[in-house]
Design a protein around this motif. Structure first.
Motif, mmCIF file in Angstrom:
data_model
loop_
_atom_site.group_PDB
_atom_site.id
_atom_site.type_symbol
_atom_site.label_atom_id
_atom_site.label_comp_id
_atom_site.label_asym_id
_atom_site.label_seq_id
_atom_site.Cartn_x
_atom_site.Cartn_y
_atom_site.Cartn_z
ATOM 1 N N MET A 124 -58.207 17.093 49.765
ATOM 2 C CA MET A 124 -59.229 16.959 50.802
ATOM 3 C C MET A 124 -58.540 16.778 52.141
ATOM 4 S SD MET A 124 -58.457 14.048 49.197
ATOM 5 C CE MET A 124 -58.149 12.320 49.503
ATOM 6 N N MET A 125 -59.118 17.407 53.158
ATOM 7 C CA MET A 125 -58.572 17.363 54.505
ATOM 8 C C MET A 125 -59.637 16.814 55.454
ATOM 9 S SD MET A 125 -57.631 20.084 52.634
ATOM 10 C CE MET A 125 -56.270 19.675 51.541
ATOM 11 N N PHE A 126 -59.210 16.033 56.416
ATOM 12 C CA PHE A 126 -60.135 15.425 57.363
ATOM 13 C C PHE A 126 -59.859 15.888 58.789
ATOM 14 C CE2 PHE A 126 -60.282 12.344 53.893
ATOM 15 C CZ PHE A 126 -61.640 12.069 53.806
ATOM 16 N N GLY A 127 -60.920 16.017 59.538
ATOM 17 C CA GLY A 127 -60.838 16.219 60.985
ATOM 18 C C GLY A 127 -61.687 15.183 61.675
ATOM 19 N N TYR A 128 -61.270 14.767 62.861
ATOM 20 C CA TYR A 128 -61.966 13.680 63.560
ATOM 21 C C TYR A 128 -61.981 13.987 65.049
ATOM 22 C CZ TYR A 128 -62.826 8.994 65.494
ATOM 23 O OH TYR A 128 -63.329 7.925 66.196
#
Length: 447
Positions: A124-128
């Protein structure tokens, strides 16, 4: 601190920090493979310690890369060129242990139809993104990065200003926020640790360090040295930081912040000689400084078929464009993949209660925002790679001072195609573009 405020802290490290040395070597090697063969599959890890560098990992490529030269050139560019640092580009040993990439992994990535390319790994990859800064980055991290970049510029370009500087450094900002609006109110604490030569402060005369220690005693000489560095941080470095951020953020430096400079009193032994460095050990520095979330894995040394990298870039792009379009003031985007499968297995959004209201007056629901994203953005690895031109040698600049919040730009890079060197334009930090704002506004009726 008032009861209706809270503190949040983030740190950054300089390009001379041992973990960042490792990241930069890994990405320099990746760039060299992509320079010759854009289809290269690379997973390169670097370990560095006093006098030694070990490069390891898996590669599948038609390119030949001079690992020794790439490693030494990178170390020299960072500034480790003095044997007194106990780690320098000329004398360190370099061992390469790069192996062929597993065919089991490759068969899930390479497809007859390039658009069907599967993800190079599960995860899983996150962007913020948030509204702390004009670049939609958390303020404590943005200030930490900026302070160290200015310190690095002084070391490289104006060495007479702070002539004792060595490459390794760490910076940490604590910002006080309004607990209701979550807006930054002031800079609360700054911590800066910067590696330095041993020297005699001017107040003790023009003596060598050793002679001054004989005359005045080591404790007094070291105290004067520490005081000189702290004075330069206050009078040279921090005013440049305040000027660089402009009046808005600059007004948060109210003069009452706590400053810790080299809190142990001395920082001479540093870099890989003082602490081992390893690729991927500064992932929070690379991303959002502890705000939002980080998933998947590290970035540096990985070609874009690894969604640890390309998926995280897309997640940041989506989050930034959503905030810029006014969908919310703060957004976390998660994308998850299965190895060998092109489409993501899930998309998740958290707006922390800051989502905009639709024309009917109801606040946009996070689940509704998430449901719109696959139609707005092509989340297949091949499409992400194509959108951001990720097969170009563009990765070395990402390996220090963060992958996000950077200014996108176009520059000419040298590549080798059909055995000939040629120049080609390449887009750097393309995932920081805000070119989907209009489409996002239209999709959410925010025009």
């Amino acid at each position: 601190m008032a009861r209706d405020t809270y503190l949040f802290t983030s740190e950054s490290v300089s390009e001379g920090h041992p973990d960042k040395v490792a990241d930069q070597i890994s990405d320099a090697i990746l760039d060299e493979f992509l320079r010759q063969d854009p289809e290269s599959k690379v997973a390169c890890e670097t370990f560095c310690t006093r006098g030694s560098v070990i490069v390891m990992g898996e590669v599948h490529s038609e390119a030949y890369v001079d690992i020794q030269k790439t490693v030494r050139d990178t170390i020299a560019r960072i500034g480790y060129t003095d044997a007194n640092y106990m780690f320098d580009s000329n004398s360190c040993g370099v061992l390469s242990a790069l192996n062929e990439q597993s065919s089991d992994i490759r068969q899930g990535v390479d497809r007859a139809n390039p658009d069907d390319q599967g993800a190079g790994d599960q995860g899983m990859m996150f962007g913020y993104a948030c509204r702390d800064t004009a670049d939609y980055m958390p303020l404590p991290l943005a200030l930490s990065h900026l302070t160290l970049r200015i310190l690095s510029d002084i070391r490289h370009d104006e060495p007479d200003l702070m002539p004792y500087l060595r490459p390794d450094a760490k910076c940490q900002y604590t910002v006080e926020y309004d607990a209701r609006t979550h807006k930054p109110l002031r800079i609360h604490t700054i911590v800066l640790s910067t590696q330095h030569d041993e020297f005699t402060a001017p107040c003790l005369g023009r003596l060598s360090y050793d002679d001054a220690c004989v005359k005045f005693g080591k404790e007094k000489v070291d105290a004067a040295m520490h005081a000189e560095i702290e004075r330069d941080v206050r009078e040279i470095l921090l005013p440049r930081v305040e000027k660089a951020v402009g009046e808005g953020v600059g007004s948060l430096f109210k003069g009452d912040f706590i400053l810790h400079v080299n809190p142990t009193g001395k920082f001479v032994i540093g870099g890989p000689a003082g602490d081992t460095g390893l690729t991927g050990r500064k992932i929070i520095v690379d991303t959002y400084g502890g705000k939002g979330a980080h998933g998947g894995g590290a970035f540096s040394g990985k070609d874009p078929s690894k969604v640890d990298r390309s998926g995280a870039y897309m997640a940041r792009y989506i989050a930034k464009n959503l905030v810029a379009a006014g969908v919310a003031d703060e957004i976390l985007v998660q994308i998850a993949y299965a190895i060998g499968v092109a489409s993501p297995v899930s998309v998740f959004v958290d707006t922390y209660g800051t989502a905009a209201k639709s024309p009917d007056g109801l606040r946009l629901q996070d689940s509704f925002i998430a449901s719109k994203l696959p139609g707005l953005f092509d989340l297949r690895p091949a499409a992400i790679i194509r959108k951001f031109s990720l097969k170009n040698p563009i990765y070395s600049p990402t390996a220090s001072y963060g992958h996000f919040g950077r200014k996108p730009y176009t520059a000419v890079v040298k590549v080798i195609r059909d055995g000939r060197e040629e120049e080609a334009p390449a887009r750097f930090f393309a995932w920081e573009d805000c070119d989907s704002v209009s489409a996002v506004k239209k999709a959410f009726n925010l025009q």
